[in-house]
Design an enzyme around this catalytic site. Structure first.
Site, mmCIF file in Angstrom:
data_model
loop_
_atom_site.group_PDB
_atom_site.id
_atom_site.type_symbol
_atom_site.label_atom_id
_atom_site.label_comp_id
_atom_site.label_asym_id
_atom_site.label_seq_id
_atom_site.Cartn_x
_atom_site.Cartn_y
_atom_site.Cartn_z
ATOM 1 N N GLU A 1 0.828 -1.201 0.000
ATOM 2 C CA GLU A 1 0.000 0.000 0.000
ATOM 3 C C GLU A 1 0.868 1.260 0.000
ATOM 4 O OE1 GLU A 1 -2.829 2.589 -0.380
ATOM 5 O OE2 GLU A 1 -3.291 0.448 -0.430
ATOM 6 N N GLU B 1 1.584 6.575 -7.015
ATOM 7 C CA GLU B 1 0.560 7.564 -7.359
ATOM 8 C C GLU B 1 1.060 8.986 -7.148
ATOM 9 O OE1 GLU B 1 -3.132 6.727 -5.448
ATOM 10 O OE2 GLU B 1 -3.444 4.887 -6.596
ATOM 11 N N GLU C 1 -1.546 16.092 -16.191
ATOM 12 C CA GLU C 1 -2.385 15.837 -17.358
ATOM 13 C C GLU C 1 -2.629 14.335 -17.521
ATOM 14 O OE1 GLU C 1 0.571 15.775 -21.133
ATOM 15 O OE2 GLU C 1 0.369 17.707 -20.109
ATOM 16 N N HIS D 1 -2.673 10.792 -19.048
ATOM 17 C CA HIS D 1 -1.837 10.030 -19.967
ATOM 18 C C HIS D 1 -2.121 8.550 -19.755
ATOM 19 C CE1 HIS D 1 1.690 8.355 -21.980
ATOM 20 N NE2 HIS D 1 1.761 9.511 -22.616
ATOM 21 N N SER E 1 -2.459 -0.430 -7.883
ATOM 22 C CA SER E 1 -3.676 -0.770 -7.147
ATOM 23 C C SER E 1 -3.961 -2.272 -7.220
ATOM 24 C CB SER E 1 -4.868 0.010 -7.704
ATOM 25 O OG SER E 1 -4.692 1.388 -7.498
#
Length: 65
Positions: free
Chosen positions: A17, A24, A33, A35, A46
């Protein structure tokens, strides 16, 4: 013996985790942006968390049964 196994698996879930959160944060830091590869990296991280939870629950179920 089982306590050590469950304890280690619990920490495995926490470690995965934390790696997911790091991936992230890194992806968001590099660019905000949209992608395709950024989304893929987040999805794979995840999925790794989900797999670690599945392994944890599977071992718990085996030990309880």
């Amino acid at each position: 013996v089982f306590n050590i196994l469950l304890f280690n698996l619990m920490f495995l879930v926490f470690i995965v985790e934390m790696l997911n959160s790091a991936i992230e944060a890194l992806v968001d830091r590099v660019s905000l942006e949209q992608h395709e590869l950024s989304g893929f990296a987040k999805d794979v991280a995840s999925a790794a968390v989900l797999l670690s939870l599945v392994i944890f629950l599977f071992v718990w179920a085996i030990i309880l049964l």
